[in-house]
Design a protein around this motif. Sequence first.
Motif: not given
Length: 160
Positions: A96-101
């Motif tokens: 449940n760790i949000p991420f950006v790319e």
Amino acid sequence: MKVLGIDPGSHRMGYAVLEKESSRIHVRTYGTIEVPPGTKSPINLIAIRRQLEAILDEFHPDLACVEDLFFAKNRTTAAKVYESRGVVLLTLGEHNIPFVEPTASQIKKGTTGSGVADKKEIKTALKLLLGLAELTGHDDSWDAMASAYVGFAMSSSVGL
């Protein structure tokens, strides 16, 4: 807030955890997840996942910043790196760790001011931005550190 930066690779993957306290950013850890060259899939993917899970369990990042990939020539290399990147994204999702790319040029611009900076310029910028006397290890870990640094600026895009 803690940000995990990841520089994807099929057998060597850079990682860095940065933490922002007040207005200061501190390096909590950085290095590389390494699998011996020639290790076949899925054994290499399992090893990457286990090492990544150990980092997540120890540092509990609030956000991950995983470099988006672009390959113009070598499709075989691209496929292997995309496999490991998929394992990273799956593992982040399970935790449940949000991420950006961000793209490589966004990471370069976010740390050096230039979207075409080279490895030496990134290393120099990171030392200045983070108050480090030296950066050791593989450049994959420095790329991950630059990714994590940019993650702070991108955190609002995921509501953090």
